[in-house]
Design a protein around this motif. Structure first.
Motif, short mmCIF file in Angstrom:
data_model
loop_
_atom_site.label_atom_id
_atom_site.label_comp_id
_atom_site.label_asym_id
_atom_site.label_seq_id
_atom_site.Cartn_x
_atom_site.Cartn_y
_atom_site.Cartn_z
N THR A 385 1.07 -1.38 0.17
CA THR A 385 0.41 -0.01 0.36
C THR A 385 0.86 1.52 0.05
OG1 THR A 385 0.25 0.07 2.59
CG2 THR A 385 -1.83 -1.01 1.16
N GLY A 386 2.47 1.01 0.09
CA GLY A 386 2.94 2.08 -0.13
C GLY A 386 3.39 2.69 -1.57
N VAL A 387 2.11 2.33 -2.60
CA VAL A 387 2.48 2.90 -3.53
C VAL A 387 1.35 3.62 -3.82
CG1 VAL A 387 0.20 1.43 -4.38
CG2 VAL A 387 2.48 1.92 -6.08
N ALA A 388 -0.04 3.35 -2.67
CA ALA A 388 -0.65 4.94 -2.86
C ALA A 388 -0.49 6.51 -2.93
CB ALA A 388 -1.75 4.54 -1.71
N PRO A 389 0.38 6.80 -2.19
CA PRO A 389 0.96 7.89 -2.83
C PRO A 389 1.50 8.82 -4.88
CG PRO A 389 1.87 6.94 -1.13
CD PRO A 389 0.70 6.41 -1.59
N PHE A 390 2.02 7.56 -4.83
CA PHE A 390 2.52 7.57 -6.08
C PHE A 390 2.02 7.56 -7.43
CE2 PHE A 390 5.73 5.58 -3.36
CZ PHE A 390 6.95 7.04 -3.29
N PHE A 393 0.81 11.12 -7.05
CA PHE A 393 1.77 11.71 -8.45
C PHE A 393 1.68 10.80 -9.50
CE2 PHE A 393 5.33 11.79 -5.16
CZ PHE A 393 4.74 12.41 -3.79
N LEU A 394 1.42 10.01 -9.89
CA LEU A 394 1.68 10.33 -11.69
C LEU A 394 0.49 10.39 -12.24
CD1 LEU A 394 2.78 6.04 -11.74
CD2 LEU A 394 3.78 8.26 -12.10
N GLN A 395 -1.19 10.41 -11.56
CA GLN A 395 -2.34 11.00 -11.59
C GLN A 395 -2.30 12.81 -12.02
OE1 GLN A 395 -6.08 10.97 -10.39
NE2 GLN A 395 -5.99 7.99 -10.64
N HIS A 396 -1.43 13.55 -11.10
CA HIS A 396 -1.65 14.32 -11.14
C HIS A 396 -0.76 15.23 -12.64
CE1 HIS A 396 -2.41 18.10 -9.00
NE2 HIS A 396 -1.20 17.96 -9.34
N GLN A 456 -3.99 -2.71 -13.60
CA GLN A 456 -4.29 -2.27 -14.69
C GLN A 456 -3.57 -0.79 -15.12
OE1 GLN A 456 -5.22 -4.21 -16.84
NE2 GLN A 456 -5.28 -5.92 -15.14
N GLU A 457 -4.38 -0.10 -13.78
CA GLU A 457 -3.72 1.73 -14.16
C GLU A 457 -1.91 1.81 -14.25
OE1 GLU A 457 -4.91 5.92 -11.19
OE2 GLU A 457 -5.27 3.51 -11.28
N LEU A 458 -1.51 0.98 -13.68
CA LEU A 458 -0.30 1.21 -13.53
C LEU A 458 0.06 0.69 -15.12
CD1 LEU A 458 1.04 0.79 -10.12
CD2 LEU A 458 0.54 2.65 -11.08
N LEU A 459 -0.08 -0.02 -15.24
CA LEU A 459 0.06 -0.99 -17.08
C LEU A 459 0.07 -0.06 -18.00
CD1 LEU A 459 -0.38 -4.89 -15.92
CD2 LEU A 459 2.15 -3.48 -16.56
N LYS A 460 -1.12 1.03 -17.75
CA LYS A 460 -1.67 1.00 -19.33
C LYS A 460 -0.50 2.85 -19.01
CE LYS A 460 -5.79 4.33 -20.90
NZ LYS A 460 -4.73 5.27 -21.12
N LEU A 461 -0.14 3.60 -17.80
CA LEU A 461 0.47 3.88 -18.08
C LEU A 461 1.83 4.12 -18.51
CD1 LEU A 461 0.17 5.82 -14.24
CD2 LEU A 461 -0.79 7.25 -16.45
N GLN A 462 1.84 2.35 -18.19
CA GLN A 462 3.67 2.38 -17.95
C GLN A 462 3.81 2.18 -20.09
OE1 GLN A 462 4.96 -1.61 -17.75
NE2 GLN A 462 6.67 -1.58 -17.53
N ARG A 463 2.47 1.81 -21.01
CA ARG A 463 1.94 1.47 -22.53
C ARG A 463 1.85 2.85 -22.76
NH1 ARG A 463 -1.86 -1.91 -20.67
NH2 ARG A 463 -3.34 -0.81 -20.88
#
Length: 556
Positions: A385-390, A393-396, A456-463
């Motif tokens: 759950t340490g990924v939550a703020p990041f 960050f990525l959304q912003h 899914q959210e992170l993989l889309k950002l990576q793509r």
């Protein structure tokens, strides 16, 4: 103190006695025989068989064995207790009163001492971020409607949530103490005498008229491990001598090993200890003086206000564990939230209706936030759950980039129009494209198909080339791989980015182990790939921490 200072004092006394520098009040020659038992509390020791007149409690004389093995006379029952059990917490004096309220209804909402204003926020959705295959690991994401809140948040901030004790547990505790849960009361000071501590604990001040049920359920922590001062208080109010003796021992320095094994490691709560000692009946007012406040819980925000200004997301692990004796324990707030979610789902299936309400407030982060310059590269390390703020960050950052791009497209390349009667075509003033700084996320979980949070959210950002993703799976193969191993694999590239003057390094998650391992890895990589000695690398990371380049949001 118990682990270091007290043993040192004991050895000091023995050494002094061995040198003949410590003289007991009663010499070794007049030492009572080994079979002689210490007199019970409040028992007076008479001299030469004389009964004598009744003596005040504070002046009663007792014979005890001191720490050096000699015998001495002491006055008062408190000295007797210390002689028998060693160092004890100080007895608690009653300074608070609980009076019947003149009001006919419960009119309290929150403690007047709370520095942060609470806002009502309705749950709009929730979902599991883990699959059924994850077993005992359950992570839930909750979304709240914060349209009633009069200020916004920023990525990196946390949300504070007020949670409550289970009603059934509170009713059982109050019943055990002989109290009516529905009784309306007011809290006040018993006396105005001089004291080093406030008569009424801060979290119980200014509550107005409140039922005992609401008072204990919302403001008093009855789930935390009781401190030794609480056990001492309970011992003072046992009518059974054997139960009192056991509680005195648990609260003393001599009972520290038993306290650790039976109370700390087993996470016994106040109602469980009361059940173990039936003769213990402390006054409720005295108990409330020593029990801590029920504190709000904080969770990292996993969203950006640029995406949905009136919504906020956060994620939490449902905390459950077993003690060494196999007793199942549950975290208070995470299980309370999970129960709210599942209960809402059940009612929604049957009756429909809106989500439950929570009392929330925002806790702004002083340093753990994005740099104002979007071109600055950032490295993020957040397993679990340490990924939550990041995620926030990525959304912003990506929303800012999309807004900038849309603004450019809306401006166009050329401007055509009439000026002073003449048709003119001019180059338009375009918005300069702001460079997007590199974003590199190191994420860790057990298995890619079980607890890959925001997969899914992170993989889309990576793509979309919006983030560089390095993921560690600790239970996917026979070899356990953690985030620090992924950092080792990318050591040279990572150090090159770290040594840039404008880069920032973020760590979020477990502070007991992970954060320390990550820091040690950074130091090791700097020494290996940065051309410096280990001490120099250590000093550099310490400097980064002081200057705000190496940022942490950790817990244990």
């Amino acid at each position: 103190l118990e682990a270091t200072v007290e043993p040192w004092v004991q050895h000091l006394y023995k050494a002094l006695d061995g040198c003949g520098l410590l003289q007991p009040s009663v010499s070794a020659q007049t030492r009572p025989p080994p079979e002689l038992q210490l007199p019970p509390p409040h028992a007076e020791v008479s001299k030469e068989g004389e009964s004598g007149p009744e003596v005040a409690e504070k002046d009663k004389v007792h014979l005890i064995q001191d720490i050096a093995g000699g015998w001495k006379e002491v006055k008062g029952s408190e000295a007797l207790l210390k002689g028998k059990y060693g160092v004890l917490p100080r007895p608690t004096a009653l300074s608070m009163s609980i009076e019947d309220s003149s009001s006919s209804s419960d009119n309290t909402s929150s403690s007047a001492s709370e520095p942060e204003r609470r806002y009502p926020a309705r749950m709009t959705s929730w979902r599991y971020l883990t699959t059924e295959q994850s077993g005992d690991r359950i992570v839930v994401e909750v979304e709240l409607d914060i349209s009633n809140v009069d200020w916004t948040y920023a990525p990196g901030d946390s949300i504070g949530i007020d949670c409550y004790n289970e009603e059934a547990v509170v009713r059982r505790l109050l019943g055990r103490l002989g109290e009516d849960p529905e009784r309306l009361v007011t809290i006040g000071a018993k006396s105005s005498g001089p004291s080093t501590t406030p008569a009424v604990p801060q979290h119980l001040e200014g509550l107005g008229s409140v039922s005992l049920l609401r008072l204990v359920q919302r403001f008093v922590d009855i789930r935390s491990i009781p401190k030794k001062a609480v056990l001492r208080l309970m011992a003072d109010h046992c009518s059974d001598a054997g139960e009192a003796d056991d509680l005195y021992f648990l609260s003393s320095i001599k009972g520290k090993d038993r306290f650790k094994q039976e109370i700390e490691l087993e996470c016994n709560t106040i109602d469980e200890i009361l059940a173990r000692y039936p003769s213990c009946k402390p006054p409720l007012a005295l108990l409330l003086q020593v029990l801590p406040a029920l504190s709000p819980r904080f969770y990292s925000i996993a969203s950006s206000p640029l995406v949905q200004p009136s919504r906020v997301r956060f994620a939490f692990s449902v905390v459950r564990w077993k003690t060494p004796k196999g007793v199942e324990r549950k975290g208070l707030c995470t299980n309370w939230l999970h129960d709210l979610c599942t209960e809402w789902h059940r009612k929604e299936q049957m009756e429909g209706g809106s989500g439950p309400m929570l009392d929330v407030f925002f806790a702004p982060s002083k340093d753990f936030k994005l740099p104002e310059d979007s071109s600055c590269p950032i490295i993020m390390v957040g397993p679990g759950t340490g990924v939550a703020p990041f995620v926030g960050f990525l959304q912003h950052r990506n929303t800012l980039a999309e807004e900038r791009k849309a603004e450019q497209q809306a401006m166009g390349d050329r401007c055509v129009g009439r000026w002073r009667g003449m048709m003119m075509e001019l180059e338009d003033e375009t918005v300069e494209e702001a460079p997007q700084g590199q974003m590199w996320l190191f994420f860790g979980c057990r298995h890619p198909d079980q607890d890959y949070l925001y997969k899914q959210e992170l993989l889309k950002l990576q793509r979309d080339d919006a983030v560089q993703l390095s993921v560690a799976f600790s239970r996917y193969t026979d070899k356990k791989v953690y985030v620090q191993h992924k950092m080792e694999e990318a050591g040279e590239e990572l150090v090159k980015l770290l040594l840039r003057a404008d880069s920032l390094f973020y760590v979020c998650g477990d502070g007991a182990h992970m954060a320390k391992d990550v820091r040690a890895t950074v130091v090791r990589l700097l020494a290996r790939h940065g051309g410096m000695e280990a001490m120099e690398a250590e000093k550099l990371v310490s400097g980064w921490t002081a200057k705000g380049k190496y940022l942490q949001d950790i817990w244990s």
